[in-house]
Design a protein around this motif. Structure first.
Motif, PDB file in Angstrom:
ATOM      1  N   CYS A 136      -2.680 -58.560  -2.646  1.00  0.00           N
ATOM      2  CA  CYS A 136      -3.447 -58.607  -3.899  1.00  0.00           C
ATOM      3  C   CYS A 136      -4.070 -57.263  -4.275  1.00  0.00           C
ATOM      4  O   CYS A 136      -4.574 -57.107  -5.386  1.00  0.00           O
ATOM      5  CB  CYS A 136      -4.543 -59.657  -3.774  1.00  0.00           C
ATOM      6  N   THR A 137      -4.073 -56.320  -3.372  1.00  0.00           N
ATOM      7  CA  THR A 137      -4.788 -55.065  -3.626  1.00  0.00           C
ATOM      8  C   THR A 137      -3.842 -53.894  -3.377  1.00  0.00           C
ATOM      9  O   THR A 137      -3.037 -53.950  -2.444  1.00  0.00           O
ATOM     10  CB  THR A 137      -6.034 -54.963  -2.703  1.00  0.00           C
ATOM     11  N   ASN A 138      -3.913 -52.868  -4.219  1.00  0.00           N
ATOM     12  CA  ASN A 138      -2.991 -51.772  -3.925  1.00  0.00           C
ATOM     13  C   ASN A 138      -3.529 -50.853  -2.821  1.00  0.00           C
ATOM     14  O   ASN A 138      -2.813 -50.010  -2.328  1.00  0.00           O
ATOM     15  CB  ASN A 138      -2.560 -50.995  -5.173  1.00  0.00           C
ATOM     16  N   THR A 140      -6.073 -50.849   0.906  1.00  0.00           N
ATOM     17  CA  THR A 140      -6.977 -51.482   1.874  1.00  0.00           C
ATOM     18  C   THR A 140      -7.744 -50.383   2.622  1.00  0.00           C
ATOM     19  O   THR A 140      -7.171 -49.345   2.985  1.00  0.00           O
ATOM     20  CB  THR A 140      -6.206 -52.349   2.911  1.00  0.00           C
ATOM     21  N   THR A 268     -14.064 -45.955  -1.267  1.00  0.00           N
ATOM     22  CA  THR A 268     -13.514 -47.268  -1.634  1.00  0.00           C
ATOM     23  C   THR A 268     -14.341 -48.382  -0.991  1.00  0.00           C
ATOM     24  O   THR A 268     -14.650 -49.392  -1.633  1.00  0.00           O
ATOM     25  CB  THR A 268     -12.036 -47.387  -1.177  1.00  0.00           C
ATOM     26  N   MET A 272     -16.243 -51.342  -2.919  1.00  0.00           N
ATOM     27  CA  MET A 272     -15.896 -52.747  -2.661  1.00  0.00           C
ATOM     28  C   MET A 272     -17.109 -53.548  -2.173  1.00  0.00           C
ATOM     29  O   MET A 272     -17.310 -54.692  -2.563  1.00  0.00           O
ATOM     30  CB  MET A 272     -14.757 -52.829  -1.649  1.00  0.00           C
ATOM     31  N   CYS A 290     -10.448 -56.481  -5.089  1.00  0.00           N
ATOM     32  CA  CYS A 290      -9.178 -55.738  -4.972  1.00  0.00           C
ATOM     33  C   CYS A 290      -9.201 -54.472  -5.828  1.00  0.00           C
ATOM     34  O   CYS A 290      -9.882 -54.417  -6.853  1.00  0.00           O
ATOM     35  CB  CYS A 290      -8.024 -56.604  -5.482  1.00  0.00           C
ATOM     36  N   THR A 291      -8.406 -53.494  -5.404  1.00  0.00           N
ATOM     37  CA  THR A 291      -8.208 -52.334  -6.277  1.00  0.00           C
ATOM     38  C   THR A 291      -6.861 -52.523  -6.971  1.00  0.00           C
ATOM     39  O   THR A 291      -5.865 -52.870  -6.338  1.00  0.00           O
ATOM     40  CB  THR A 291      -8.155 -50.998  -5.492  1.00  0.00           C
ATOM     41  N   GLN A 292      -6.885 -52.341  -8.252  1.00  0.00           N
ATOM     42  CA  GLN A 292      -5.635 -52.411  -9.021  1.00  0.00           C
ATOM     43  C   GLN A 292      -5.705 -51.381 -10.125  1.00  0.00           C
ATOM     44  O   GLN A 292      -6.671 -51.356 -10.890  1.00  0.00           O
ATOM     45  CB  GLN A 292      -5.432 -53.804  -9.613  1.00  0.00           C
ATOM     46  N   ILE A 296     -11.559 -52.017 -10.004  1.00  0.00           N
ATOM     47  CA  ILE A 296     -11.816 -53.114  -9.064  1.00  0.00           C
ATOM     48  C   ILE A 296     -11.706 -54.432  -9.824  1.00  0.00           C
ATOM     49  O   ILE A 296     -12.250 -54.578 -10.915  1.00  0.00           O
ATOM     50  CB  ILE A 296     -13.238 -52.991  -8.465  1.00  0.00           C
ATOM     51  N   ALA A 304      -4.855 -64.784  -4.395  1.00  0.00           N
ATOM     52  CA  ALA A 304      -4.707 -63.476  -3.739  1.00  0.00           C
ATOM     53  C   ALA A 304      -3.780 -63.571  -2.529  1.00  0.00           C
ATOM     54  O   ALA A 304      -2.939 -62.706  -2.306  1.00  0.00           O
ATOM     55  CB  ALA A 304      -6.077 -62.958  -3.315  1.00  0.00           C
TER      56      ALA A 304
END
Ligand code: F6P
Length: 330
Positions: A136-138, A140, A268, A272, A290-292, A296, A304
């Motif tokens: 779900c996140t580009n 981590t 990050t 978050m 998530c980052t997209q 955020i 997700a």
């Protein structure tokens, strides 16, 4: 706006990742700014079952931003997989008066968060794993630092491989994903990178690449293998059998999970952590932060967990194309 939540828990679970402490710190400090009390749950979901907790004030998380590992400890809890264990965890939440739990970790951690939310405890997840394999996140938390650690080690290996005109096989972590291997492979100018997302053609992907590199003038070779591909030792044996050179194998292992988080991971993690608490403070939960595309977003946990992230194969082509002696067939 009326503030409903008075106290939250925060935990880290699964494999540790550089930047987890920065996320915990941001959760605690942002919670404090919102007037929400924070309880640190030690040893992940297991700590929620056993009632292993510590009160965390803003001052308690001072000097943790730059520290690797996790001050809350981490674990992979078998007990939390059972209904009995999860019921105990819910009882701990009730006893501590937790209005929600922030869970920092990877997919396994979020499956736990989903279960807990289904039992009535609001949860918010923060993705942290060196594998970068959360769909779900580009991004981590921990990935960039782990890449840099691996690069630093491989640069050192290259010095000795170059001097002895040897072939080096380096196994990097990543579980079933090749993100770490491919990014690192590009960054060290590897002769070949083997990732689980791509079926291995040993002749083409390893033998020919070493041969082409040799013909182009290289006398040392660097092969980066993602752990999801299999044993680097076996790859080394095959190289010896098929080309007759005697490679040296290095398994980087857990060293990739340690060390001070770099700028990207601190920044990050802090963002978050802030957004996780803000979600609770504004009455939202049961989502992953998530980052997209640079921003955020909050994605519901179930949705997700169903999301998939693919390794961009163009990066593989770039890695190949930028090697000495490579050929592009159009
Ligand atoms: O998920 C992080 C990770 O480091 C993986 O890259 C690796 O496969 C695994 O954890 C190792 O787990 P353990 O800490 O149990 O050895």
């Amino acid at each position: 706006m009326e503030q409903k939540i008075k106290r939250i828990g925060v935990l880290t679970s699964g494999g540790d990742a550089p930047g987890m402490n920065a996320a915990v710190r941001a959760v605690v400090r942002t919670a404090s700014a919102y007037g929400i009390e924070c309880i640190g749950i030690r040893r992940g979901w297991q700590g929620l079952i056993t009632g292993d907790f510590v009160r965390l004030s803003s001052a308690d998380v001072g000097h943790t931003l730059s520290r690797g590992g996790t001050i809350l400890f981490t674990a992979r809890s078998e007990d939390f997989m059972t209904e009995k264990g999860r019921k105990k965890a819910v009882a701990t939440c009730r006893m501590l008066g937790l209005g929600g739990v922030v869970a920092i970790g990877g997919d396994g951690t979020f499956r736990g968060a989903l279960e807990l939310s289904r039992l009535g405890v609001p949860t918010v997840g923060i993705p942290a794993t060196i594998d970068n394999d959360v769909g779900c996140t580009n991004y981590t938390i921990g990935f960039d630092t782990a890449c840099n650690t691996a690069i630093e080690c491989i640069d050192k290996l290259r010095d000795t491989m170059q001097s002895h005109e040897r072939c080096s096989i380096v196994e990097v972590m990543g579980r079933n994903a090749g993100f770490l291997a491919l990014y690192v492979g590009i960054a060290v100018g590897a002769t070949a990178v083997l990732v689980p997302e791509r079926e291995l053609n040993f002749e083409k992907d390893v033998v020919e690449r070493i041969q082409d590199s040799r013909v182009a003038g290289n006398t040392h070779f660097m092969i980066v293998v993602a752990e999801g591909v299999g044993s680097a030792v076996e790859i080394g044996k095959r190289i010896k059998e098929e080309i007759g050179i005697d490679p040296r194998v290095t398994v980087l292992g857990h060293i990739q999970r340690g060390g001070a988080p770099n700028a990207r991971d601190r920044e990050t993690a802090t963002r978050m952590g802030y957004y996780a608490v803000r979600a609770f403070a504004e009455g939202r939960a049961n989502c992953i932060i998530c980052t997209q595309e640079g921003g955020i977003v909050e994605i519901p946990i179930e949705e997700a967990l169903a999301m998939k992230k693919h390794l961009q194969m163009i990066r593989y082509e770039i890695m190949e194309a930028t090697q000495v002696g490579s050929h592009i067939t159009v």
